[in-house]
Design an enzyme around this catalytic site. Structure first.
Site, PDB file in Angstrom:
ATOM      1  N   LYS A 133       1.889  -3.289  16.446  1.00 46.67           N
ATOM      2  CA  LYS A 133       0.882  -3.080  15.299  1.00 46.67           C
ATOM      3  C   LYS A 133      -0.359  -2.182  15.792  1.00 46.67           C
ATOM      4  O   LYS A 133      -0.819  -2.349  16.706  1.00 46.67           O
ATOM      5  CB  LYS A 133       0.284  -4.444  14.810  1.00 46.67           C
ATOM      6  N   GLY A 171      -3.466  -8.509  -5.421  1.00 49.54           N
ATOM      7  CA  GLY A 171      -3.537  -7.198  -4.656  1.00 49.54           C
ATOM      8  C   GLY A 171      -2.428  -6.317  -5.534  1.00 49.54           C
ATOM      9  O   GLY A 171      -1.406  -6.602  -5.665  1.00 49.54           O
ATOM     10  N   TYR A 172      -3.096  -5.209  -5.564  1.00 47.87           N
ATOM     11  CA  TYR A 172      -2.198  -4.288  -6.574  1.00 47.87           C
ATOM     12  C   TYR A 172      -2.070  -2.853  -5.637  1.00 47.87           C
ATOM     13  O   TYR A 172      -2.147  -1.586  -6.378  1.00 47.87           O
ATOM     14  CB  TYR A 172      -2.812  -3.975  -7.814  1.00 47.87           C
ATOM     15  N   GLY A 173      -1.848  -2.821  -4.611  1.00 45.61           N
ATOM     16  CA  GLY A 173      -1.676  -1.734  -3.978  1.00 45.61           C
ATOM     17  C   GLY A 173      -0.021  -1.613  -3.694  1.00 45.61           C
ATOM     18  O   GLY A 173       0.712  -1.901  -4.559  1.00 45.61           O
ATOM     19  N   ASN A 174       0.226  -0.972  -2.390  1.00 47.18           N
ATOM     20  CA  ASN A 174       1.926  -0.697  -2.650  1.00 47.18           C
ATOM     21  C   ASN A 174       2.768  -1.780  -2.536  1.00 47.18           C
ATOM     22  O   ASN A 174       3.785  -1.765  -3.238  1.00 47.18           O
ATOM     23  CB  ASN A 174       2.205   0.157  -1.176  1.00 47.18           C
ATOM     24  N   VAL A 175       2.468  -3.100  -2.200  1.00 40.71           N
ATOM     25  CA  VAL A 175       3.118  -4.218  -2.118  1.00 40.71           C
ATOM     26  C   VAL A 175       3.170  -4.989  -3.560  1.00 40.71           C
ATOM     27  O   VAL A 175       3.952  -5.070  -4.270  1.00 40.71           O
ATOM     28  CB  VAL A 175       2.776  -5.079  -1.139  1.00 40.71           C
ATOM     29  N   GLY A 176       1.819  -5.010  -3.897  1.00 32.27           N
ATOM     30  CA  GLY A 176       1.766  -6.069  -5.161  1.00 32.27           C
ATOM     31  C   GLY A 176       2.213  -5.036  -6.419  1.00 32.27           C
ATOM     32  O   GLY A 176       2.906  -5.725  -7.113  1.00 32.27           O
ATOM     33  N   TYR A 177       1.933  -3.940  -6.489  1.00 32.41           N
ATOM     34  CA  TYR A 177       2.296  -3.240  -7.658  1.00 32.41           C
ATOM     35  C   TYR A 177       3.908  -3.261  -7.843  1.00 32.41           C
ATOM     36  O   TYR A 177       4.364  -3.434  -8.917  1.00 32.41           O
ATOM     37  CB  TYR A 177       1.782  -1.677  -7.679  1.00 32.41           C
TER      38      TYR A 177
END
Ligand code: GLU
Length: 429
Positions: free
Chosen positions: A114, A226-232
């Protein structure tokens, strides 16, 4: 709670010690020797990078970043690079350790790595971001490569950042190897599936877990933090599967509507205004803290680590938690909710493996030139996510005692077993 806010050093330390504690417990659960814990705990290598970005009018600014290469027994190190204002070396080490288990559990031929740079990328211009990315690659390129270590997107990094990584690696080494990084734009050998793979995978495991608990995901209420790539994408696919998305949030706050939100319309609002909180057609605005304590069937924390802690764990009322982010619950909270409140928690290394599963397909495509199509990639992903969930669930119920052990214990046990076997065969133990 604001997931975008910087956390203190104590919190980073506890994130790493949580990872160490799970590992210690699982080593003993598997009946392995105590020294196996020591052998597995330390990362194999941690590189620290100083990056200087020069901007007109602002002089030179210095940033610090790291790449932690935790374990390579199963193959090249693999894992994302995050740009975040509160990232620390301990976070990066903890996240690299988590990648070792995530990749092992998914049956991928990868070890765990990482990267992270302590920066708020939202405050940089595009040119500065490019300079920062290229500076980071200059610091790590000797230890990176298709067979050595393969970076990918993570929090606040995207396809464009991956394209810069690819290009800087080419400039420095003369190797125009697409498989040095995944999550690239399609024209550079990426798969569009990669963009929504993590969110889609989260939705698939939520659907499969809901089938086991209630027969179906249809009509079940869901809150997504969270509404980034995962959440959205998790919200979008769960909505398409028939679930009712009643609340979503980002670092500025959240919105709630008991009749259900339209994830795509909320996304359009976020894209044009910068936040979901400006979405109008809602019953009310809520804080992140309120979202986490909503009385919903499914909660998907998909922002950042340690948002559910000792302080707020008693307020959680969801029956199923699907960890979209890495480490959104502290160890303590996870144990309390699983064992005392009987909340089913699908652990991160299982729930959010969709991204790296598609990264592996992208990496294979780049190497063999025999392109697996988007549709095929999606099918492989869906099958893998549901069979991995089934395998962990079965192990949890048949080999462990769900009254005493969490599903995280089961997932880690399966993963650690594979890594230990590979290390034994290589002659490390
Ligand atoms: N950053 C993602 C994760 O935490 C994906 C890593 C990858 O695709 O290599 O799983």
């Amino acid at each position: 709670m604001n997931p975008g806010k910087a956390r203190g050093a104590a919190s980073s330390r506890s994130f790493l010690s949580d990872q160490e504690n799970v590992l210690r417990r699982v080593v003993s659960l598997l009946g392995l020797d105590d020294n196996v814990y020591e052998v597995l705990r330390l990362p194999e290598r941690v590189i620290q990078v100083k990056i200087i970005v020069r901007s007109p009018g602002q002089g030179s600014r210095v940033f610090v970043g790291w790449r932690s290469q935790h374990n390579s027994a199963l193959g090249p190190y693999k894992g994302g690079v995050r740009f975040h204002p509160s990232v620390s070396v301990d976070d990066v080490v903890a996240l690299s350790m988590m990648m070792t288990w995530k990749n092992a559990l998914a049956g991928l031929p990868f070890g765990g790595g990482k990267g992270g740079v302590r920066v708020d990328p939202r405050k940089l211009s595009v040119r500065e971001l490019e300079e920062l990315t290229r500076g980071y690659v200059r610091g790590i390129y000797k230890y990176v490569g298709p067979d050595e270590d393969v970076p990918a997107p993570d929090v606040y990094t995207n396809q464009q950042v991956m394209a810069w990584i690819l290009d800087e690696y080419y400039r420095l080494t003369g190797r125009n190897a697409a498989s040095v990084v995944t999550g690239k734009p399609k024209v550079l050998g990426g798969l569009s599936t990669r963009t929504y793979a993590t969110g889609f995978g989260v939705a698939v495991v939520a659907r499969e877990a809901a089938k086991r608990l209630w027969g179906t995901i249809e009509g079940k209420t869901v809150a997504v933090q969270g509404y980034g790539n995962v959440g959205y994408y998790a919200a979008k696919f769960l909505h398409e599967m028939g679930a009712k998305i009643v609340a979503v949030s980002d670092s500025k706050g959240g919105v709630f509507d008991s009749k259900g939100l339209d994830p795509e319309a909320v996304k359009r609002t976020k894209s044009s205004t910068g936040s979901v909180i400006y979405y109008r057609h809602v019953e009310k605005r809520i804080s992140n803290e309120e979202l986490l304590s909503l009385d919903v069937d499914v909660l998907v924390p998909a922002a950042i680590e340690h948002v559910i802690t000792e302080e707020n764990m008693s307020d959680v009322r969801a029956k199923l938690i699907v960890e979209g982010a890495n480490g959104p619950l502290t160890e303590h909270a996870s144990y309390f909710l699983s064992l005392r409140r009987h909340v089913v928690i699908i652990p991160d290394i299982l729930a959010n493996a969709g991204g790296v599963i598609v990264s592996h397909i992208e990496w294979m495509n780049n190497r063999i030139g025999n392109y697996i199509t988007e549709e095929e990639a999606l099918r492989i992903l869906e099958n893998k996510m549901s069979s991995n969930l089934a395998a962990v669930w079965k192990f949890w119920e048949s080999e462990l005692d769900p009254g005493k052990h969490t599903m995280r214990d089961a997932a880690y046990a399966l993963a650690v077993k594979r890594v230990v076997e590979a290390m034994q065969l290589r002659g490390y133990m």
